[in-house]
Scaffold this motif. Structure first.
Motif, PDB file in Angstrom:
ATOM      1  N   SER A   1      25.255  24.679   9.896  1.00 30.18           N
ATOM      2  CA  SER A   1      26.472  23.908  10.146  1.00 30.18           C
ATOM      3  C   SER A   1      26.517  23.311  11.551  1.00 30.18           C
ATOM      4  CB  SER A   1      27.700  24.808   9.983  1.00 30.18           C
ATOM      5  OG  SER A   1      27.727  25.758  11.023  1.00 30.18           O
ATOM      6  N   TYR A   2      25.730  23.863  12.440  1.00 29.40           N
ATOM      7  CA  TYR A   2      25.749  23.437  13.840  1.00 29.40           C
ATOM      8  C   TYR A   2      27.110  23.645  14.482  1.00 29.40           C
ATOM      9  CZ  TYR A   2      21.324  21.305  12.580  1.00 29.40           C
ATOM     10  OH  TYR A   2      20.055  21.105  12.134  1.00 29.40           O
ATOM     11  N   ALA A   3      27.850  24.656  14.026  1.00 22.72           N
ATOM     12  CA  ALA A   3      29.085  25.044  14.707  1.00 22.72           C
ATOM     13  C   ALA A   3      28.684  25.825  15.953  1.00 22.72           C
ATOM     14  CB  ALA A   3      29.964  25.890  13.796  1.00 22.72           C
ATOM     15  N   HIS A   4      29.179  25.411  17.095  1.00 25.20           N
ATOM     16  CA  HIS A   4      28.768  26.026  18.356  1.00 25.20           C
ATOM     17  C   HIS A   4      29.826  26.998  18.860  1.00 25.20           C
ATOM     18  CE1 HIS A   4      25.681  23.094  18.208  1.00 25.20           C
ATOM     19  NE2 HIS A   4      26.449  22.084  18.526  1.00 25.20           N
ATOM     20  N   ARG A   5      29.380  28.121  19.412  1.00 26.15           N
ATOM     21  CA  ARG A   5      30.282  29.092  20.007  1.00 26.15           C
ATOM     22  C   ARG A   5      29.870  29.312  21.457  1.00 26.15           C
ATOM     23  NH1 ARG A   5      31.010  34.060  15.857  1.00 26.15           N
ATOM     24  NH2 ARG A   5      32.470  34.667  17.490  1.00 26.15           N
TER      25      ARG A   5
ATOM     26  N   TYR B   1      34.953  17.859  16.724  1.00 22.17           N
ATOM     27  CA  TYR B   1      34.787  17.689  18.169  1.00 22.17           C
ATOM     28  C   TYR B   1      33.685  16.702  18.525  1.00 22.17           C
ATOM     29  CZ  TYR B   1      30.251  19.930  18.374  1.00 22.17           C
ATOM     30  OH  TYR B   1      28.929  20.192  18.221  1.00 22.17           O
ATOM     31  N   ASP B   2      32.955  16.231  17.527  1.00 27.04           N
ATOM     32  CA  ASP B   2      31.680  15.553  17.725  1.00 27.04           C
ATOM     33  C   ASP B   2      31.687  14.437  18.767  1.00 27.04           C
ATOM     34  OD1 ASP B   2      32.371  16.516  15.065  1.00 27.04           O
ATOM     35  OD2 ASP B   2      30.322  16.029  14.485  1.00 27.04           O
TER      36      ASP B   2
ATOM     37  N   VAL C   1      33.589  22.883  16.016  1.00 28.01           N
ATOM     38  CA  VAL C   1      33.287  22.718  14.597  1.00 28.01           C
ATOM     39  C   VAL C   1      33.104  21.240  14.277  1.00 28.01           C
ATOM     40  CG1 VAL C   1      34.008  23.235  12.239  1.00 28.01           C
ATOM     41  CG2 VAL C   1      34.732  24.726  14.123  1.00 28.01           C
ATOM     42  N   PRO C   2      31.908  20.806  13.948  1.00 26.70           N
ATOM     43  CA  PRO C   2      31.694  19.395  13.612  1.00 26.70           C
ATOM     44  C   PRO C   2      32.294  19.046  12.256  1.00 26.70           C
ATOM     45  CG  PRO C   2      29.670  20.619  13.301  1.00 26.70           C
ATOM     46  CD  PRO C   2      30.652  21.576  13.913  1.00 26.70           C
ATOM     47  N   ARG C   3      32.430  17.763  11.999  1.00 24.60           N
ATOM     48  CA  ARG C   3      33.049  17.299  10.761  1.00 24.60           C
ATOM     49  C   ARG C   3      32.246  17.694   9.530  1.00 24.60           C
ATOM     50  NH1 ARG C   3      35.597  11.318  12.136  1.00 24.60           N
ATOM     51  NH2 ARG C   3      36.521  11.909  14.131  1.00 24.60           N
ATOM     52  N   SER C   4      30.965  17.939   9.708  1.00 24.85           N
ATOM     53  CA  SER C   4      30.082  18.210   8.563  1.00 24.85           C
ATOM     54  C   SER C   4      30.287  19.598   7.953  1.00 24.85           C
ATOM     55  CB  SER C   4      28.621  18.060   8.990  1.00 24.85           C
ATOM     56  OG  SER C   4      28.329  18.934  10.067  1.00 24.85           O
ATOM     57  N   VAL C   5      30.979  20.487   8.648  1.00 21.75           N
ATOM     58  CA  VAL C   5      31.167  21.848   8.147  1.00 21.75           C
ATOM     59  C   VAL C   5      32.174  21.844   7.000  1.00 21.75           C
ATOM     60  CG1 VAL C   5      32.020  24.148   8.722  1.00 21.75           C
ATOM     61  CG2 VAL C   5      30.620  22.893  10.357  1.00 21.75           C
ATOM     62  N   ASP C   6      31.809  22.465   5.858  1.00 24.16           N
ATOM     63  CA  ASP C   6      32.726  22.489   4.714  1.00 24.16           C
ATOM     64  C   ASP C   6      33.807  23.548   4.912  1.00 24.16           C
ATOM     65  OD1 ASP C   6      31.864  25.088   3.547  1.00 24.16           O
ATOM     66  OD2 ASP C   6      29.980  24.019   3.201  1.00 24.16           O
ATOM     67  N   ASP C   7      34.882  23.446   4.119  1.00 24.51           N
ATOM     68  CA  ASP C   7      36.052  24.314   4.288  1.00 24.51           C
ATOM     69  C   ASP C   7      35.716  25.786   4.099  1.00 24.51           C
ATOM     70  OD1 ASP C   7      37.382  22.009   4.673  1.00 24.51           O
ATOM     71  OD2 ASP C   7      38.669  22.126   2.913  1.00 24.51           O
TER      72      ASP C   7
END
Length: 337
Positions: free
Chosen positions: A14-18, A35-36, A57-63
């Motif tokens: 997902s490329y969600a960064h922490r 946030y992209d 959380v980028p837009r590409s991450v699903d719910d």
């Protein structure tokens, strides 16, 4: 930046960064959805000092992934959530809010527009022409009082700069002729107030035929720049002749960087609200120039525009003085382009 926080990718899918903080002043965790397009290194450095953890959380991450793999684990660690979202283009804040409340946690929601302007001190500019910022007017300009104040500042500081920099003019003229035969000054077409064209004057820092193959952006390590030219660019001595442009009334001391017509055409086609920066005079230095590192191309122009629009929209004498001081620091510490 690495000294203040550790950075890791939470999920390669997902490329969600922490980002975890070691110096946070708040016990909140910050979650930014979509946030992209508006965050960059300086903004992250500012945020990491405020929050215990930041989740991007980028837009590409699903719910499903967002709720079960990202939000739920955070609720086990933190009691306060600060959610930043774009309510026009991302409706996921509803399900995040419900999940947080069901777990008896505290949550506050901020729009990306308010977050950018109040926390990051820049105006949100969408990535595509199909998206809007409802808080940006069709025109941005300074009122008569601001224009008069800026003209007074321009006149006083420009005369002082000219007087005290005269020895540098003589030294620069000599060094330029020694290292690179050709004219001392370089004039280039730039766009001013309301897109009026003027000749921007600088000390020449590149070889005479630097653009024999057409207009191009300069780079940090540009082989077209001769030795003393590099020093002038680093300390911004090459900008001194623009004081003549100020006396002509073509530019101001502080304002958006005057751009070349050939690049402006491209930026206006790809960057929303780019035309708003032409509602004021450009400047020798500016808020974008002290807040954003040197860069070229559409990506950098978009981030610089966020700072330029903030400057125009939120002008104050304090902000003007802050930019002047920051510019002086850049000059004396040799942290220019």
């Amino acid at each position: 930046m690495n000294k203040t926080f550790s950075y890791h990718v939470a999920s390669t899918k997902s490329y969600a960064h922490r980002l975890k903080s070691k110096t946070a002043t708040s016990d909140e965790v910050l979650i930014i959805t979509s946030y992209d397009y508006f965050l960059e290194k300086k903004g992250l450095a500012l945020l990491i000092n405020r929050y215990k953890e930041i989740v991007l959380v980028p837009r590409s991450v699903d719910d499903d992934y967002l709720l079960n793999k990202t939000i739920r684990p955070l609720l086990e660690q933190y009691s306060k959530i600060h959610l930043v979202t774009n309510p026009q283009y991302d409706s996921r804040y509803h399900v995040i809010y419900e999940l947080v409340v069901r777990n008896n946690k505290s949550i506050r929601i901020t729009t990306v527009y308010d977050f950018c302007e109040k926390i990051l001190k820049k105006v949100y500019v969408p990535d595509g022409l199909d998206e809007e910022n409802p808080f940006l007017p069709s025109q941005l300009y300074f009122n008569q009082k601001v224009r008069f104040t800026k003209e007074c500042i321009d006149t006083v500081i420009s005369f002082l700069l000219l007087f005290f920099s005269l020895p540098l003019w003589a030294i620069s003229a000599l060094r330029i002729r020694q290292e690179s035969p050709g004219p001392v000054f370089y004039q280039q077409e730039r766009l001013g107030l309301h897109k009026s064209v003027f000749a921007c004057i600088k000390f020449r820092s590149m070889v005479p035929d630097a653009e024999a193959n057409g207009a191009m952006f300069s780079k940090k390590k540009d082989n077209r720049v001769f030795k003393y030219g590099a020093l002038m660019r680093l300390t911004r001595i090459d900008e001194l002749p623009q004081l003549l442009n100020i006396f002509r009334g073509e530019i101001s001391l502080i304002g958006p960087r005057p751009e070349r017509p050939v690049f402006t055409e491209t930026f206006e086609e790809e960057i929303p609200y780019y035309n708003l920066r032409h509602g004021v005079k450009p400047g020798i230095t500016g808020y974008a120039q002290v807040m954003y590192p040197y860069g070229a191309g559409v990506y950098d122009a978009r981030h610089k525009l966020m700072y330029d629009l903030y400057y125009i929209k939120n002008w104050s004498l304090r902000l003007e003085m802050k930019i002047i001081i920051h510019t002086a620091i850049v000059v004396f510490t040799r942290k220019g382009r």
